[in-house]
Structure formats: C-alpha cells, structure tokens
Write a protein that holds these residues in place. Structure first.
Motif, PDB file in Angstrom:
ATOM      1  N   THR A  92      -2.591  13.647   6.837  1.00 42.20           N
ATOM      2  CA  THR A  92      -3.455  13.558   5.656  1.00 42.20           C
ATOM      3  C   THR A  92      -4.294  14.821   5.522  1.00 42.20           C
ATOM      4  OG1 THR A  92      -3.594  11.176   5.463  1.00 42.20           O
ATOM      5  CG2 THR A  92      -5.577  12.369   4.861  1.00 42.20           C
ATOM      6  N   MET A 144       1.803   5.002  -0.047  1.00 48.87           N
ATOM      7  CA  MET A 144       1.144   6.257   0.301  1.00 48.87           C
ATOM      8  C   MET A 144       2.121   7.403   0.085  1.00 48.87           C
ATOM      9  SD  MET A 144      -1.078   6.968   3.712  1.00 48.87           S
ATOM     10  CE  MET A 144      -1.831   5.379   3.904  1.00 48.87           C
ATOM     11  N   LEU A 156      -8.930   2.303   4.999  1.00 47.97           N
ATOM     12  CA  LEU A 156      -7.678   2.506   4.259  1.00 47.97           C
ATOM     13  C   LEU A 156      -7.235   1.215   3.576  1.00 47.97           C
ATOM     14  CD1 LEU A 156      -7.576   5.044   6.273  1.00 47.97           C
ATOM     15  CD2 LEU A 156      -5.147   5.014   5.790  1.00 47.97           C
ATOM     16  N   LEU A 163      -1.745   1.197   8.238  1.00 50.55           N
ATOM     17  CA  LEU A 163      -1.883   2.257   7.227  1.00 50.55           C
ATOM     18  C   LEU A 163      -2.304   3.577   7.842  1.00 50.55           C
ATOM     19  CD1 LEU A 163      -3.625   0.099   4.482  1.00 50.55           C
ATOM     20  CD2 LEU A 163      -1.181   0.493   4.851  1.00 50.55           C
ATOM     21  N   HIS A 173       0.871  -1.182   0.000  1.00 49.37           N
ATOM     22  CA  HIS A 173       0.000   0.000   0.000  1.00 49.37           C
ATOM     23  C   HIS A 173       0.904   1.227   0.000  1.00 49.37           C
ATOM     24  CE1 HIS A 173      -3.651  -2.305   1.225  1.00 49.37           C
ATOM     25  NE2 HIS A 173      -2.720  -3.102   1.712  1.00 49.37           N
ATOM     26  N   LYS A 180       2.598   8.834   6.933  1.00 44.74           N
ATOM     27  CA  LYS A 180       2.423  10.167   6.351  1.00 44.74           C
ATOM     28  C   LYS A 180       2.642  11.211   7.450  1.00 44.74           C
ATOM     29  CE  LYS A 180      -0.824  12.044   2.976  1.00 44.74           C
ATOM     30  NZ  LYS A 180      -0.459  11.700   1.658  1.00 44.74           N
ATOM     31  N   HIS A 224      -7.993   6.201   1.158  1.00 47.03           N
ATOM     32  CA  HIS A 224      -7.104   6.826   2.145  1.00 47.03           C
ATOM     33  C   HIS A 224      -7.651   8.145   2.679  1.00 47.03           C
ATOM     34  CE1 HIS A 224      -3.368   4.463   0.531  1.00 47.03           C
ATOM     35  NE2 HIS A 224      -4.340   3.692   0.945  1.00 47.03           N
TER      36      HIS A 224
END
Ligand code: PEP
Ligand code: MN
Length: 339
Positions: A81, A31, A226, A71, A29, A77, A231
């Motif tokens: 987000t 990102m 997710l 995730l 996955h 991240k 996402h």
C-alpha cells in the motif's frame, strides 16, 4: 477467503464476484492493486466454498484465510500500500519518509519555527500533538482545539502535510478537519470503538503499536480500520515494554520484516518514543532504516530542554540535521529515497 482476480479483469467481472459474495450474505472488500484486484470476504462464520468463485470469469485464484485478519494480508495487495498525503508518498518499498515535529504543539511561534526548519530540510510531514495522552493528569494535556488550529494553519502556510493524535471518537471529526493524518497512539491501539470510527474517516490513519501488543494484535487492530472501509493505514513500531530499564521502551525492529512478510501496509518506526533519550535516537533511526522500515517518526523542537512533553527524547535542530546527514548515505546504499 480472498478472491484474486486476473490482471486485466474487467470491472464487471469484479462486480460479478462482489455480487456473488453479497448473495451469500457476506461483504466484499475489493482492493484494486497495481497488477490485479483482490477481493476480501468478511461476514462469513466458517470457511467459504471456493468452487463457485473459481468458476467465475476473470478469477485467478481463491486463497483461504485462517487468521482473524484478511484485508491487511499482503496477498490483498502484493506490491504494498502507498499512502499519499499532500504529495508525499509513503510505503511501496523505495520511499523512506520522515515525519517530524514536536511532541506537543505549544505555540504558533514554536510550530512556525519547526515548520520552516523542516521545510528547509526537505521533510514533508509535520507532527505535533494537540490532545496528549499523559500518564499523569497533572502533566501538560495539550492545547487541544487551539493546538489543532495552530497545526492546520502552520501546515498550510508552509505547505507541509500534518499528523496529530486523536484520542477518542468524539474528537475524530475535529481532528479530521484539521490534520492530514489521524494518529492512533500506542495506548489506544485496542480502543475498538475508536478504530471503528477512524475506519469511516476520509483521512489516512497512523496506527502505533500498543506497548505490549503482539504482531497478531497489531494487525488485527489495523484490520478494524480497513474493515470500516479506510484502506489508508500506516503502522508504526514505537517500542514495547520489556525488562530492559536502560531505555524508555525496547524498539522491536524484528516486527518490521515480520509485518512486511504478512501485510501490505507500510510500517514506520518511532525511535524517539522507543528509546526515550535523544542521544540514542540517531543509532535507532539508522537501525530502523537498515531493517527496512518505510519511514520514521521523530520528535524535534527548537528548545527540547524546555519542551512541555517528551523533552528528553526530542532532538534540537542541530541533532536533526546530523540525523538526516547520517541517514542519507545509508538510504542511498540501500536503494531508498528519503522524502
Ligand atoms: C506521540 O507520538 O506523541 C505519542 C504519545 O506516542 P505513543 O502513542 O507511541 O506513546
Ligand atoms: Mn511524545
């Protein structure tokens, strides 16, 4: 395990890592973030050996994951987000977004009046329930499809983004076609088939915390979405059940920094459903802003005393204006931008 790529790693290097993950029979996955891309690995039963990945070009580091959620982890991240709806950006630290509107869509006229008012106040996202999860089967259940049509039409005419609750898998397609954001209500936070279905949806998901959900259960519910490939998830604290009987629920502000430490997902607060009394919405809203929430969901309608649901906690226009006025200096002092 998460594989964190170096900043500036080439797309082919990211793909090479994904290929290696697939070769092992697992699912990658990827990102992409502001600085770098992180790749979550799912489908593995035990720990994944980091060595082959660390040897690949462009890989910065491998982070083992011991929790059931991967995730949603902030490491995926770090900058947070940001969810974009109709030109409104939610999350990311500076934005403080107001989502407002009635508990239930009751008529075109009601929604037009609310939309016009909110537009004038600078609010960009209009809420309104079409399918209502009511404790009693004899309470107003929502206008259903007709409510969806009204919300879509009014949102489009006033240039507002929209959000409405989807209660079951069968309604996802219709809600997706009518609203900018799919709300999963507190009572459905662990409706796993619904979470899987909205994981396949093209619209962002606003996931409300179950009324007795732990932080871990909340994040695991988001992980379902997710994992399905969607996402764009926003979390929302809407009050939990406690022994306290002076309020409808207890607004658990402590979950805001706790979510922000663990996860990159935006976290909103809903003071209306938490406190259940309109006179206390303002102090709870200010507290949520001070605690670092990414935004608020607030119920507002022209005539709350005659609302078909949740009137006692719903603000009228005057109350809402006062709320905004009291949030502005606080937001400014905290370096937050109300949108
Ligand atoms: C709502 O937002 O109208 C609602 C029903 O919220 P919750 O799921 O938090 O009770
Ligand atoms: Mn409500």
């Amino acid at each position: 395990m998460l594989v964190v790529m170096k900043s500036g790693a080439a797309p082919e290097q990211v793909e090479r890592v994904c290929q290696e993950i697939r070769t092992l029979g697992f699912t990658p996955h990827a990102m992409p973030g502001a600085g770098r891309t992180a790749i979550g690995i799912t489908g593995n039963k035990g720990p994944v050996n980091a060595l082959p990945f660390e040897a690949l070009a462009g890989v910065e580091q491998c982070i083992p994951v011991t929790k059931g959620y991967k995730l949603v982890l902030r490491e995926m991240k770090p900058e947070g987000t940001r969810v974009q709806v109709n030109g409104c950006e939610m999350g990311g630290g500076t934005n403080f977004t107001l989502i407002a509107g009635p508990c239930s869509v009751e008529s075109t006229q009601q929604m037009e009046t609310v939309a016009k008012f909110l537009k004038d106040q600078g609010v960009k996202i209009l809420r309104g329930g079409a399918f209502k999860p009511r404790t009693s089967p004899y309470s107003f259940q929502g206008l259903e499809e007709e409510g969806l049509d009204i919300l879509k039409d009014v949102g489009a005419r006033f240039g507002l983004g929209t959000i409405t609750e989807v209660m079951d898998t069968g309604a996802v397609e219709a809600v997706e076609a009518h609203a900018g954001i799919l709300q999963i209500g507190a009572r459905n936070m662990q409706n796993f088939s619904l979470l899987k279905r909205v994981g396949k949806a093209a619209k962002p998901v606003f996931l409300k915390r179950g009324m007795s959900a732990t932080l871990e259960e909340f994040l695991l519910a988001a992980e379902y979405v997710l994992h399905g490939g969607n996402h764009n998830v926003i979390l929302c604290e809407r009050g939990v059940r406690t022994f306290a009987d002076h309020a409808r629920n207890t607004l658990d502000l402590s979950i805001i920094p706790s979510v922000q430490k663990l996860s990159h997902l935006p976290i909103f607060a809903d003071p209306s459903h938490a406190i259940g009394k309109r006179e206390f919405v303002e102090p709870m809203a200010k507290a949520a802003l001070a605690a670092g929430a990414d935004g608020l969901m607030v119920e507002v309608t022209p005539d709350p005393d005659h609302a078909l649901s949740d009137g006692a906690q719903t603000l009228n226009f005057k109350d809402f204006e006062r709320l905004l006025k009291s949030l502005r200096p606080l937001a400014q002092a905290l370096g937050r931008k109300i949108n």
